[in-house]
Each structure stands twice: as C-alpha cells, then as structure tokens.
Design a protein around this motif. Structure first.
Motif, PDB file in Angstrom:
ATOM      1  N   ALA A  79     -13.654   4.892   5.795  1.00  0.00           N
ATOM      2  CA  ALA A  79     -12.237   4.574   5.574  1.00  0.00           C
ATOM      3  C   ALA A  79     -11.379   5.318   6.584  1.00  0.00           C
ATOM      4  CB  ALA A  79     -11.820   4.960   4.156  1.00  0.00           C
ATOM      5  N   ILE A  80     -10.459   4.594   7.217  1.00  0.00           N
ATOM      6  CA  ILE A  80      -9.560   5.211   8.191  1.00  0.00           C
ATOM      7  C   ILE A  80      -8.481   6.006   7.470  1.00  0.00           C
ATOM      8  CG2 ILE A  80      -7.888   4.756  10.033  1.00  0.00           C
ATOM      9  CD1 ILE A  80      -9.536   2.155  10.610  1.00  0.00           C
ATOM     10  N   LEU A  81      -7.958   5.442   6.407  1.00  0.00           N
ATOM     11  CA  LEU A  81      -6.944   6.154   5.621  1.00  0.00           C
ATOM     12  C   LEU A  81      -7.612   6.881   4.464  1.00  0.00           C
ATOM     13  CD1 LEU A  81      -4.229   3.366   5.436  1.00  0.00           C
ATOM     14  CD2 LEU A  81      -4.036   5.534   6.672  1.00  0.00           C
ATOM     15  N   GLN A  82      -7.195   8.121   4.263  1.00  0.00           N
ATOM     16  CA  GLN A  82      -7.845   8.915   3.221  1.00  0.00           C
ATOM     17  C   GLN A  82      -7.347   8.548   1.833  1.00  0.00           C
ATOM     18  OE1 GLN A  82      -8.153  13.231   4.149  1.00  0.00           O
ATOM     19  NE2 GLN A  82      -6.591  12.741   5.689  1.00  0.00           N
ATOM     20  N   ASN A  83      -8.214   8.732   0.882  1.00  0.00           N
ATOM     21  CA  ASN A  83      -7.853   8.663  -0.528  1.00  0.00           C
ATOM     22  C   ASN A  83      -7.443  10.052  -0.989  1.00  0.00           C
ATOM     23  OD1 ASN A  83      -8.352   6.028  -1.474  1.00  0.00           O
ATOM     24  ND2 ASN A  83      -9.464   6.867  -3.233  1.00  0.00           N
ATOM     25  N   VAL A  84      -6.586  10.118  -1.982  1.00  0.00           N
ATOM     26  CA  VAL A  84      -6.291  11.420  -2.579  1.00  0.00           C
ATOM     27  C   VAL A  84      -7.458  11.773  -3.504  1.00  0.00           C
ATOM     28  CG1 VAL A  84      -4.650  12.712  -3.978  1.00  0.00           C
ATOM     29  CG2 VAL A  84      -3.848  10.810  -2.565  1.00  0.00           C
ATOM     30  N   PRO A  85      -7.988  12.999  -3.409  1.00  0.00           N
ATOM     31  CA  PRO A  85      -9.077  13.370  -4.320  1.00  0.00           C
ATOM     32  C   PRO A  85      -8.643  13.127  -5.767  1.00  0.00           C
ATOM     33  CG  PRO A  85      -8.558  15.169  -2.805  1.00  0.00           C
ATOM     34  CD  PRO A  85      -7.563  14.094  -2.543  1.00  0.00           C
ATOM     35  N   THR A  86      -9.533  12.520  -6.543  1.00  0.00           N
ATOM     36  CA  THR A  86      -9.125  12.119  -7.890  1.00  0.00           C
ATOM     37  C   THR A  86     -10.164  12.525  -8.924  1.00  0.00           C
ATOM     38  OG1 THR A  86      -7.974  10.223  -6.951  1.00  0.00           O
ATOM     39  CG2 THR A  86      -8.467  10.113  -9.287  1.00  0.00           C
ATOM     40  N   TYR A  98      -6.753   8.720 -18.408  1.00  0.00           N
ATOM     41  CA  TYR A  98      -6.040   9.476 -17.381  1.00  0.00           C
ATOM     42  C   TYR A  98      -6.884   9.775 -16.155  1.00  0.00           C
ATOM     43  CZ  TYR A  98      -2.674  10.160 -21.116  1.00  0.00           C
ATOM     44  OH  TYR A  98      -1.762   9.942 -22.101  1.00  0.00           O
ATOM     45  N   ILE A  99      -6.189   9.885 -15.033  1.00  0.00           N
ATOM     46  CA  ILE A  99      -6.796  10.475 -13.842  1.00  0.00           C
ATOM     47  C   ILE A  99      -5.912  11.637 -13.410  1.00  0.00           C
ATOM     48  CG2 ILE A  99      -7.893   8.369 -12.972  1.00  0.00           C
ATOM     49  CD1 ILE A  99      -5.358   8.429 -10.934  1.00  0.00           C
ATOM     50  N   ALA A 100      -6.493  12.549 -12.629  1.00  0.00           N
ATOM     51  CA  ALA A 100      -5.694  13.672 -12.137  1.00  0.00           C
ATOM     52  C   ALA A 100      -5.891  13.816 -10.645  1.00  0.00           C
ATOM     53  CB  ALA A 100      -6.091  14.954 -12.856  1.00  0.00           C
ATOM     54  N   GLN A 101      -4.845  14.243  -9.980  1.00  0.00           N
ATOM     55  CA  GLN A 101      -4.900  14.449  -8.542  1.00  0.00           C
ATOM     56  C   GLN A 101      -4.201  15.753  -8.210  1.00  0.00           C
ATOM     57  OE1 GLN A 101      -2.894  10.819  -7.443  1.00  0.00           O
ATOM     58  NE2 GLN A 101      -4.816   9.680  -7.214  1.00  0.00           N
ATOM     59  N   PRO A 102      -4.590  16.374  -7.071  1.00  0.00           N
ATOM     60  CA  PRO A 102      -3.860  17.574  -6.669  1.00  0.00           C
ATOM     61  C   PRO A 102      -2.412  17.200  -6.368  1.00  0.00           C
ATOM     62  CG  PRO A 102      -5.322  16.843  -4.913  1.00  0.00           C
ATOM     63  CD  PRO A 102      -5.634  16.019  -6.115  1.00  0.00           C
ATOM     64  N   THR A 103      -1.513  18.137  -6.559  1.00  0.00           N
ATOM     65  CA  THR A 103      -0.118  17.879  -6.201  1.00  0.00           C
ATOM     66  C   THR A 103      -0.024  17.871  -4.684  1.00  0.00           C
ATOM     67  OG1 THR A 103       0.465  19.178  -8.121  1.00  0.00           O
ATOM     68  CG2 THR A 103       2.247  18.612  -6.630  1.00  0.00           C
ATOM     69  N   LEU A 104       0.291  16.719  -4.136  1.00  0.00           N
ATOM     70  CA  LEU A 104       0.316  16.619  -2.684  1.00  0.00           C
ATOM     71  C   LEU A 104       1.613  17.185  -2.137  1.00  0.00           C
ATOM     72  CD1 LEU A 104      -1.060  13.029  -2.065  1.00  0.00           C
ATOM     73  CD2 LEU A 104      -2.252  15.203  -1.785  1.00  0.00           C
ATOM     74  N   VAL A 159       0.857  -1.187   0.000  1.00  0.00           N
ATOM     75  CA  VAL A 159       0.000   0.000   0.000  1.00  0.00           C
ATOM     76  C   VAL A 159       0.892   1.236   0.000  1.00  0.00           C
ATOM     77  CG1 VAL A 159      -1.807   1.241   1.228  1.00  0.00           C
ATOM     78  CG2 VAL A 159      -1.756  -1.260   1.302  1.00  0.00           C
ATOM     79  N   ASP A 160       0.798   2.031  -1.044  1.00  0.00           N
ATOM     80  CA  ASP A 160       1.651   3.221  -1.118  1.00  0.00           C
ATOM     81  C   ASP A 160       1.013   4.389  -0.376  1.00  0.00           C
ATOM     82  OD1 ASP A 160       3.374   1.743  -2.555  1.00  0.00           O
ATOM     83  OD2 ASP A 160       3.094   2.801  -4.466  1.00  0.00           O
ATOM     84  N   LEU A 161       1.731   4.875   0.635  1.00  0.00           N
ATOM     85  CA  LEU A 161       1.208   5.938   1.474  1.00  0.00           C
ATOM     86  C   LEU A 161       2.065   7.194   1.340  1.00  0.00           C
ATOM     87  CD1 LEU A 161       0.870   3.829   4.732  1.00  0.00           C
ATOM     88  CD2 LEU A 161      -1.031   4.617   3.319  1.00  0.00           C
ATOM     89  N   VAL A 162       1.421   8.324   1.442  1.00  0.00           N
ATOM     90  CA  VAL A 162       2.179   9.565   1.560  1.00  0.00           C
ATOM     91  C   VAL A 162       1.656  10.326   2.759  1.00  0.00           C
ATOM     92  CG1 VAL A 162       2.704   9.755  -0.895  1.00  0.00           C
ATOM     93  CG2 VAL A 162       0.623  10.817   0.006  1.00  0.00           C
TER      94      VAL A 162
END
Lengths: 313, 475
Positions: free
Chosen positions: B339-346, B403-409, B146-149
């Motif tokens: 969900a305990i861990l958040q998803n990145v808005p996509t 494609y998907i896009a996400q905010p630059t974290l 699981v890749d986490l940031v």
C-alpha cells in the motif's frame, strides 16, 4: 420534466402570489381602519373572509380586532395562508424544484424567505406595518423580476405562470364576492361616502386605483369596478386577464407536448364564457352567483391540471 | 505550551518562514488588511446563506438550517504532493473494487485466509442479495471519498474510506466558487488546478456504466430522500450541474423491467441512478420493508440489467471500520503491491488482547464505533475528562466488538483567520474519486475540514468543524 417538479413550480408560484395578495388585503383593511374606525371591525371580518381563513381564525380568536387579524394573516404558522407560512411553503417548493430554477430565481425566493422570516420574527407594531407590507410586495416583485429576466420560456416557465394566474383569479374573485353586496346597484346608494370608501378598498386590494382612474377618471361606480375586475383584459388582476394567461400557457404546453388535454378544453370554455359576457349579463345572473360559478370552475381547472400533468401520480 | 513542536504545520516551517506551496499566498496575505479580510469573511457567510448552501440538523426544533462555517485561508497542496497522493488513492480504490467483486463472487480472499470469514458473514454491511451479481462495467464504487490526514512532510494516513454515499463534494465546489468571487486577484497570481468541472466528470463517469437494457444515451437521475435530508442541498446541486433529474422514491416505479420516473408526459425509463439513499432504504421488498424512500422492486430490475445503481448496493462492506484494519492486506492481495498510503494502526476491540491494551491506554487513544459516522459516539482519549473516560470504558466493556481504537494522530494544522489573525487549527482532507470501467478520475482538490476550536482534533461539521478551499497547485 418530472410531474412532481411541475407540481412544485405550480405551488411555489401559487404561494408567492398568495403572500402578496394577503399583504394587499391587509393594506386595504388597515386603510379603512385608519380612516373609518367605526367600520374597522366589519372590514377586518371581511378581510379574513376574503382570505378564506374565517374558520381557522375563529378557532384562535373571539373577535375581529385589528391586531389579531393582522397577526393571524401575517405571522401565524397555524394559518397556512399567512404571509409567513406562504413564503415558507413557496420556498420549500423552490427547494424541491431547485434544479428547474435559475440561480437568480432561487436566490430571490430564498432571500425573500430569509428577509421576511426576520421581519416577521415578532408581532408587527402598527407603526411598522406599512413598511413591512411594502417589503412583502417588493420581495414578491423581486422573484417575479428574476423569473422574467432569466428563465427559459419552456414548460418550466408555463407551470410557474399557471400557478400564479390560477391563484390570482381565485383571489380577485373572492375579493369581489365578499364585497358583492356593496357593488349591487339596487342596494347601494350611489354617492354615499361609506360605499365610496368600500369601492376604493376593493381597488386598493388589487392595486388597481391608478389604472381605474386612467380608464374612468374619478367616476367610481359599482358597475365600473365590476367590469374592470371581471372583464377588462388589460387589468393584470382581472378574471379575464388571468384566464387569458392561463389559456396561453396551457396552449403552449399542448403545443410543446403535442398532446390534447382536458384542462385546455376547460380553460377555453372558461375564456369563451367571459368574452361572451357583458357586465349587464353578469348582474342579470347575479354577481354572487356568477362569482360562485367562476370560483368553482377555476378550482376544477386547477384539479384537472394536476391530473393532466401528473403532479402526484 | 507551544503546539508547533508537536504538530506539523502546513503553512509555516519551524523558523516561521512559509513552506514552499504557501509562499505566494503568504506574500499576498502579508500585504492584506485583516479588517478587510474579516469583512470578506462575513460576505462569504451571506453568500452561502443566500445560495442556500446549508445543511439540516436532525432532531432539532424548527428543522434548523445551518451553515458549515467557511474559513478563507486556503489549504494548499503542491503538485508533487498531490501526484503522490493520487497514486496511493488510485491503488486503494482499485483494490476496493477488486475486493468487492471478489467478496460477492468467489471470495478468494477468504479462501486464502487473509481476512477472517466471520468478518464478512456476520457483517450487516455485507448484502447476500448481491452475491453473484455483476454490476454494469464491474464498477461497485462509482464515487469514493477517501479521508486523509497528514502528520508530517511526507506522512499521510488514510483515516477512513467512504465507499457508500460520500458527501461534501458540493462544498469543494462552492468553496472554490466563493474564493474566486472574493479574491480573484489570488487566482491570477497563483495557478490553482480547476475543480469546477467535477459535475461534468461525474456525469461522464456515471454514463460510462450503462445497464445492458440502455437504449441510446444513458438517462441519469439522482435519488434523494427529500428536502429534509441533511445533504439535500448537495443532491440538488449535483443534479442541477449534471443536468440530471432529481427524483424521490415516489417519483419512480417499475415498468417493463425498468425503473421509470413520472414525468409530465408519462413514465420515462432511467438508466443510471446516482442514489443518495442508504442500502437499507433502497428497496422495501428486499431490505427495510418500512422504507418509503426507495423503489419497491428496484433490486430485481438491477439484477436483470435494467438499471445501474451508483454506488452499487453492498459496497458498505468495503468501508466498514472493522474491515479497514485489513486494508493493507487487501491492497496487497489484489494489486500485488505494498500500500502506498498508510493505514492508521488499529486495535479491534473484539479481540481480547487488543481490548486489554485499549482499556489500559484509553486516555491516549481514539475509540470509534465500528458502524458510527459523523464523529458521533467517538472518544478522543487525550481530550476526555475522567468522567467521560469512565463512562466510555463501561460502554466499551459492554460490547467490545462494536469498537475499534487508534492512536491519537498528530493531525497537521493549517491556519484559520481567527480574531487575532492567523491561528493554526487541525485539518483533514477528503478527495473525491470517480470510478468508471476505463478510468479512475481524481479531481485535484477535495474537501478540507478544519476543527475550528483551538486544539480540537474533531473536524466533523456536526461537531463544530468548518471547511476550507483546497488548492492543488499547477505548474
């Protein structure tokens, strides 16, 4: 053990042995070139012949000059038996059988590959040649030492040793065969200085000068050399020694696996033939004929081992 | 000018003092000579080379073997932080397995309208061959990465789920091994939780899912595409440490309804196959007919209970980037919990409104290919030049659904040992999760990837990233 793993071990150690043997051949040729410049070209031609790469060499070079031969045998990737190709093949096989090696053995062979790749990055200058040849021998000794010091004595070890001795027997037989004419008592003029150099070269290319002297003093004779390299079971590069080791490792496998194999029969027959032969008998048959038969039987043994232990399918 | 205000640094607080998990480490570090550490750092590289911890780079002349650069400053996570992460990971991985079972059986989640039908039916990662197949123990994803940031003290996001054949675990293990060899004194001062038993845990976890035809203790093997694969070192490493055979497709064949490997003494059946070969190459009779890496007929054997394939074929549908955006719904649907861990808005660019937004804000977003990996084919808007933006815009408009896009974290930073001393760099984290019928087992640690280039947010090793040892502190 996987058949592929057995095959990988076998070839890993064949190629390691080959890299060492090639280095010794170059060493012997280089010696002659330095001491008898007029005989150098013939000697380099016979070195190429012994390494079994004559055709490949002539595709790339017109002439058996020292620099071309040395470069072809040390570094040329087009030559699958060059030291660089051999160590790379050995290391690739080691990667393939990584799970069958101790960390020490793997690191020794990986390090050898790194060190030699670096040392052979550019053509080797004459002044650097002795150092590089020494390096190749030392790296080979390192892998062998790690093998002996750390590996379990099971089938993995047996396949490694079988590869080593099959290659070594082949190499010694070819050294003798290429030089067989200088060993023939009828043709050679005993005591002539050319022959003395040639005989010494043979001993040098199997690292046997010292051992030979221990056994025979300074009395270097063709008969003595042939007996030493064919029949003397104490000499670790003689045909008799290699065959007895092959026989030992194959019978361990037979015992461990509880099964009879065609290759065990072959090696026992080969061993019996050698032990029943005297050097007089060898010369009677004809040294060349004897060695041709041996090389054929040795190759057939290799093919039977591949088949019996399912290296490829 | 100063980035420290924008990014969360895991080592230092704003006032420059170390954060709690790093206090002992910083105490040690301040007494160290930078020169000695640099020497150690070079020693580490030699160690990696000699050990052969390298990866092959595809499409490069001479089949070069490269090292992933290793940085000696550890990434340290407190026990409390870790406890929270593991809860979230466990929840997520449970949901992924429930989702996979559902999607290949009754498809309740589609009937409930929680995710669109076509997202499954038109997805290449969905394998119709798996419909109605129950994998042994109902485990689909035996191994998940699981890749986490992290973006703040309590803010962790899941960037990506790796549910097919996650790699990198050998780096987790060898990084630790290297640190133990180089700085034994650190480990006697600081209590760091052990990771080295991962191979034992993996073997245990795989053995807990034998197929119905197993007799006796399960025979485990690792299937590799071969020595030229970029992750070959890892395949051999895991097989070695698990005491399992490392096999290739041509070592295997179907005999009496089992997958058998060619040994020096004949063919022997395998019970559990930890495959590091993609679905598409697994069985030329079922999938890509040109594949030489797989085993013809393995899917039939699998369906009839002759072998366990780990991870199960078809798990890719769970880590697809288009599915990712639905993960919060998926978790809620199967666990009944938020969900305990958040998803990145996509933003899914296939959707016209989202596409319009993405095109308007391209210079602020990260855009990824739905099926891409390894950081290839990805746009980091804020770091891209005008020309790169224009080029990518054209690609995006040509095939938006790709494609998907996400905010630059604002990825957190952990310092590396740079020329001038400690210097912050962005990191992510990939913990490794083992799933068996009775347990979800998360090794305390993981792979910390670090972008070695100052300011860079791309941590992939193929794009100049390195790795760090990851410490989870014990009591």
């Amino acid at each position: 053990m996987l058949g592929k793993t057995a095959g990988g071990l076998f070839w890993m150690f064949r190629y390691l042995e080959r890299s060492e043997n090639t280095a010794r051949l170059i060493e012997a040729g280089f010696r002659i070139a330095l001491t008898r410049p007029d005989a150098a070209k013939d000697e380099w031609a016979s070195v190429v012949e012994t390494a079994g790469v004559r055709t490949a060499f002539l595709e790339r070079h017109d002439d058996f000059d020292g620099a071309s031969v040395i470069d072809f045998l040390l570094r040329d990737k087009a030559n699958s038996s060059s030291v660089l190709s051999a160590i790379e093949t050995a290391r690739n096989n080691a990667r393939l059988v990584r799970t069958a090696l101790t960390r020490e053995v793997w690191e020794a062979v990986n390090e050898s590959w790194m060190v030699l790749k670096e040392a052979l990055r550019r053509p080797v200058r004459e002044a650097d040649l002795p150092g590089i040849l020494g390096l190749i021998r030392r790296q080979s000794a390192l892998v062998r030492g790690a093998l002996h010091g750390t590996m379990l004595r099971n089938d993995i070890f047996d396949f490694a040793r079988i590869g080593t001795f099959l290659e070594r027997a082949d190499n010694t037989a070819r050294i003798l065969d290429v030089k067989y004419y200088v060993l023939l008592p009828s043709i050679s003029q005993i005591g002539s200085s050319l022959d003395n150099v040639q005989w010494e070269t043979i001993l040098r290319s199997v690292a046997g000068q010292r051992s030979y002297r221990w056994l025979n003093g300074t009395d270097i004779t063709p008969r003595g050399i042939a007996e030493f390299l064919v029949l003397d079971g104490r000499m670790p590069r003689s045909l008799a020694f290699c065959v007895s080791k092959l026989s030992g490792n194959l019978s361990y496998l037979k015992k461990q696996y509880g099964h009879d194999y065609a290759c065990v029969e072959l090696v026992e027959k080969l061993g019996a033939e050698l032990s029943e032969t005297s050097i007089e008998g060898v010369f009677e048959t004809g040294l060349h004929e004897f060695l041709t038969d041996f090389l054929r039987d040795n190759a057939a043994l290799g093919a039977q081992i591949e088949q019996d232990f399912r290296f490829y399918g | 000018m100063d980035d420290s205000a924008r990014f969360f640094d895991e080592l230092r607080k704003h006032d420059g003092t170390p954060r709690r998990p790093y206090e002992e480490f910083c105490g040690w570090f301040s007494n160290e000579d930078i020169k000695r550490l640099k020497t150690k750092s070079r020693e580490a590289e030699t160690f990696f080379r000699r050990t052969g911890i390298t990866f092959n780079v595809y499409g490069q002349a001479e089949a070069d073997e490269r090292l992933i650069p290793f940085d000696i400053v550890p990434r340290i996570i407190s026990e409390r932080e870790w406890a929270r992460l593991t809860k979230g990971i466990e929840q997520r991985v449970r949901a992924i397995n429930a989702f996979l079972y559902d999607i290949y059986h009754r498809q309740e989640i589609l009937r409930a309208g929680r995710i669109p039908q076509e997202l499954i039916s038109e997805n290449d990662a969905f394998l119709p061959q798996m419909i109605g197949v129950a994998p042994p123990g109902n485990v689909y994803t035996h191994i998940v990465g699981v890749d986490l940031v992290r973006t703040g003290e309590d803010e962790f996001f899941v960037l990506e789920d790796n549910a097919r054949t996650p790699s990198g675990v050998s780096y987790m293990l060898e990084n630790r091994e290297t640190m133990l060899q180089m700085f034994p004194e650190l480990f006697s001062k600081i209590k760091v939780q052990e990771v080295s038993n991962y191979p034992t845990r993996l073997r245990r976890s795989l053995s807990a899912c034998p197929p119905s035809k197993t007799e006796g203790a399960p025979v485990v093997a690792v299937l590799t595409p071969g020595i030229h694969n970029s992750a070959y070192f890892e395949h051999s490493f895991l097989a070695d440490h698990m005491g399992a055979e490392l096999v290739e497709g041509h070592d295997l064949r179907v005999i009496d309804g089992r997958i058998a490997m060619r040994t020096t003494r004949g063919y022997r059946p395998i019970d559990v196959l930890y495959r590091r070969v993609d679905d598409d190459y697994l069985d030329p009779l079922t999938f890509n007919p040109d594949s030489l890496l797989g085993v013809p007929g393995i899917m039939d054997v699998y369906r009839s209970g002759g072998i366990t394939i780990a991870n199960a074929p078809g798990t890719g549908i769970a880590d697809d980037k288009a599915i990712y955006s639905y993960m919060p719904d998926i978790i809620e649907f199967y666990t009944g919990e938020k969900a305990i861990l958040q998803n990145v808005p996509t933003w899914r660019c296939g959707d016209p409104d989202s596409l319009a937004y993405v095109l308007d804000n391209l210079d602020e977003l990260v855009v990824k290919e739905v099926h891409g990996s390894g950081g290839y084919g990805m746009l980091v808007g804020p770091a891209a030049s005008k020309r790169e933006l224009a080029k990518f815009r054209a690609k995006l408009m040509a095939k938006p659904s790709n494609y998907i896009a996400q905010p630059t974290l604002a990825l957190s930073t952990v310092p590396i040992l740079a020329k001038e001393g400690l210097s912050p760099r962005h990191v992510d984290l990939r913990p490794f999760v083992l799933v068996s019928p009775d347990k979800i087992d998360i090794t305390p640690g993981g792979l910390t990837r670090v972008a070695l280039k100052k300011g860079s947010l791309v941590v992939n090793s193929s794009q100049g990233g390195g790795t760090k040892d990851t410490w989870v502190l014990g009591e």
